[in-house]
Design a protein around this motif. Structure first.
Motif, short mmCIF file in Angstrom:
data_model
loop_
_atom_site.label_atom_id
_atom_site.label_comp_id
_atom_site.label_asym_id
_atom_site.label_seq_id
_atom_site.Cartn_x
_atom_site.Cartn_y
_atom_site.Cartn_z
N MET A 141 0.83 -1.19 0.00
CA MET A 141 0.00 0.00 0.00
C MET A 141 0.87 1.25 0.00
O MET A 141 0.63 2.18 -0.76
CB MET A 141 -0.92 0.02 1.21
N ARG A 142 1.89 1.25 0.82
CA ARG A 142 2.78 2.42 0.88
C ARG A 142 3.51 2.62 -0.46
O ARG A 142 3.69 3.76 -0.89
CB ARG A 142 3.78 2.26 2.01
N ARG A 143 3.93 1.54 -1.09
CA ARG A 143 4.58 1.65 -2.40
C ARG A 143 3.63 2.25 -3.42
O ARG A 143 4.02 3.10 -4.22
CB ARG A 143 5.08 0.29 -2.89
N SER A 144 2.38 1.80 -3.40
CA SER A 144 1.39 2.34 -4.34
C SER A 144 1.16 3.83 -4.12
O SER A 144 1.08 4.60 -5.09
CB SER A 144 0.06 1.61 -4.18
N VAL A 145 1.05 4.22 -2.88
CA VAL A 145 0.83 5.64 -2.57
C VAL A 145 2.05 6.46 -2.97
O VAL A 145 1.92 7.54 -3.55
CB VAL A 145 0.50 5.82 -1.07
N ARG A 146 3.25 5.96 -2.70
CA ARG A 146 4.47 6.68 -3.09
C ARG A 146 4.56 6.82 -4.61
O ARG A 146 4.90 7.89 -5.12
CB ARG A 146 5.72 5.99 -2.56
N LEU A 147 4.24 5.75 -5.33
CA LEU A 147 4.30 5.80 -6.78
C LEU A 147 3.28 6.80 -7.33
O LEU A 147 3.61 7.62 -8.19
CB LEU A 147 4.05 4.41 -7.37
N ALA A 148 2.06 6.74 -6.84
CA ALA A 148 1.03 7.69 -7.28
C ALA A 148 1.44 9.13 -6.95
O ALA A 148 1.25 10.03 -7.78
CB ALA A 148 -0.31 7.36 -6.62
N SER A 149 2.02 9.33 -5.79
CA SER A 149 2.46 10.67 -5.39
C SER A 149 3.54 11.19 -6.32
O SER A 149 3.51 12.35 -6.74
CB SER A 149 2.97 10.66 -3.96
N ARG A 150 4.49 10.35 -6.63
CA ARG A 150 5.58 10.78 -7.52
C ARG A 150 5.08 11.10 -8.92
O ARG A 150 5.50 12.10 -9.52
CB ARG A 150 6.66 9.70 -7.58
N SER A 205 -0.28 22.17 -7.66
CA SER A 205 0.50 21.17 -6.93
C SER A 205 -0.16 20.79 -5.62
O SER A 205 -0.17 19.62 -5.23
CB SER A 205 1.91 21.69 -6.64
N VAL A 206 -0.72 21.75 -4.95
CA VAL A 206 -1.43 21.47 -3.70
C VAL A 206 -2.64 20.59 -3.97
O VAL A 206 -2.94 19.67 -3.21
CB VAL A 206 -1.85 22.79 -3.01
N MET A 207 -3.29 20.84 -5.09
CA MET A 207 -4.45 20.04 -5.45
C MET A 207 -4.06 18.58 -5.71
O MET A 207 -4.81 17.66 -5.38
CB MET A 207 -5.11 20.63 -6.70
N THR A 208 -2.88 18.34 -6.26
CA THR A 208 -2.46 16.95 -6.49
C THR A 208 -2.26 16.21 -5.18
O THR A 208 -2.59 15.03 -5.09
CB THR A 208 -1.17 16.88 -7.32
N VAL A 209 -1.76 16.89 -4.16
CA VAL A 209 -1.61 16.26 -2.84
C VAL A 209 -2.99 15.87 -2.32
O VAL A 209 -3.18 14.78 -1.77
CB VAL A 209 -0.89 17.21 -1.86
N PHE A 210 -3.96 16.75 -2.50
CA PHE A 210 -5.32 16.47 -2.06
C PHE A 210 -5.87 15.22 -2.74
O PHE A 210 -6.48 14.36 -2.11
CB PHE A 210 -6.22 17.68 -2.34
N SER A 220 5.11 14.88 -10.40
CA SER A 220 5.86 15.15 -11.63
C SER A 220 5.00 15.88 -12.65
O SER A 220 5.43 16.86 -13.26
CB SER A 220 6.38 13.85 -12.24
N TRP A 221 3.78 15.40 -12.86
CA TRP A 221 2.88 16.07 -13.80
C TRP A 221 2.48 17.46 -13.30
O TRP A 221 2.32 18.39 -14.10
CB TRP A 221 1.63 15.23 -14.05
N SER A 222 2.34 17.61 -11.99
CA SER A 222 1.97 18.93 -11.49
C SER A 222 3.11 19.93 -11.71
O SER A 222 2.85 21.10 -11.96
CB SER A 222 1.58 18.88 -10.02
#
Length: 118
Positions: A14-23, A69-74, A27-29
């Motif tokens: 789960m943590r790997r998935s979240v880290r990958l999605a975050s990265r 970028s803030v919206m991507t974190v959300f 990057s796109w943001s």
């Protein structure tokens, strides 16, 4: 993907998935932020032929680029909450964001615009 790992009891997955999605989303943001900041004088030309709209969109682009970028974190946080089946937290976050962040920030960042350019 997060829900799959939660159901399987795989916290590390789960943590790997979240880290990958975050990265990926961060990057796109960055691409969007850089485009907004570099092209802030030209963004208005996409939607209007009015020079007043161009000027106003240039002012807003400087503000909206970094906010993207803030919206991507959300949205990553929203995906995690959906994955672990916590809809009540999502509801509270939307209400808080809408009424306690969104509305007050309209007064703080208030742009006075007449209806004439539009």
């Amino acid at each position: 993907r997060v829900a799959h790992h939660v159901v399987a009891g795989d916290v590390a997955g789960m943590r790997r998935s979240v880290r990958l999605a975050s990265r990926i989303m961060f990057s796109w943001s960055l691409v969007v932020v850089i485009a907004f900041l570099l092209l802030q004088d030209r963004i208005g030309m996409v939607v209007s032929a009015n020079e007043e709209v161009w000027r106003l969109s240039g002012q807003l682009a400087f503000l909206l680029g970094p906010i993207y970028s803030v919206m991507t974190v959300f949205y990553v946080a929203l995906a995690v909450l959906e994955g672990i089946a916590r809809p009540s937290i999502i509801m509270v976050a939307f209400i808080f964001g809408c009424y306690f962040v969104g509305l007050p920030s309209t007064y703080y960042f208030g742009f006075e615009v007449s209806a004439q350019p539009f």
